[in-house]
Design a protein around this motif. Sequence first.
Motif, short mmCIF file in Angstrom:
data_model
loop_
_atom_site.label_atom_id
_atom_site.label_comp_id
_atom_site.label_asym_id
_atom_site.label_seq_id
_atom_site.Cartn_x
_atom_site.Cartn_y
_atom_site.Cartn_z
N LYS A 167 24.59 69.61 44.32
CA LYS A 167 26.03 70.14 44.90
C LYS A 167 26.99 69.40 45.00
O LYS A 167 28.30 69.92 44.87
N ASN A 194 23.67 73.24 38.23
CA ASN A 194 22.71 74.11 39.18
C ASN A 194 21.38 73.52 39.00
O ASN A 194 21.15 72.44 38.37
N GLN A 196 24.17 75.40 42.98
CA GLN A 196 23.11 76.30 43.77
C GLN A 196 21.87 75.83 43.36
O GLN A 196 21.60 75.14 42.41
#
Length: 240
Positions: free
Chosen positions: A161, A175, A231
């Motif tokens: 993140k 990700n 994500q």
Amino acid sequence: MNRKRCLILGASGGIGEAVVHRVIEDGYAAAVQYFTNEDKIRTIQQGIPEDQWAGSFQADLSTKEGLQAFFRVLPPEWDAVVFAGGHMYSGLFQDMKEEDMDALYYVHVKSLWMTARHVLPYMIQQKQGNIAVVSSIFGTEGASMEVAYSSVKGAQNTFVKGLAQELAPSHIRVNAVAPGLIQTKMNGHLTLEDLQALENDIPMGRAGTPEEVADAVGFLLSRSSRYVTGQILHVNGGWC
């Protein structure tokens, strides 16, 4: 034909091997890192077209010395990197030895940091790149008897993140995929009764496959996810 190049760490594991095959299907040239299972790597190589094989690197990522040796031979020019390796520790937290803690930290966290730092100058120069991490449901939910493993997987998630925000202006996406119960050797310690009990808790009623995790990784590396970064994609059959 100039193919994009993808490095897969932990390629001899069940998920890692599935990721190799997925990126090959998607047109990448693939290079692999492994620790001890050279026979598996040879088998994988035999199933890959010659022009899509970008090499193999034997390295112990669980120690400082192993990481240093790895980066002495690893080229920095990669269009995508997938972290799919590592091991778990199952047992009471207070029974863990310090060397077991250190090994988990190096394999799951320090190697991720250092490899990312090694490849990022090239990606930033190119103004494109992809980093995908195979984390775990335990990185978000935690697990009794797997406390240290849960903590390093949680560290992977927050690394993803934070780094995604830092690299977004350079058009580099970061990700993670967080698998639930997957049919791999890592879960081989479970008894049949334990496995059935876990599957009964999963809304879809079964463990996932390495290929299903690899499909999620393939999506995150593809143009189809070009507006997705930072994500944690959960691949767990609804188990949470």
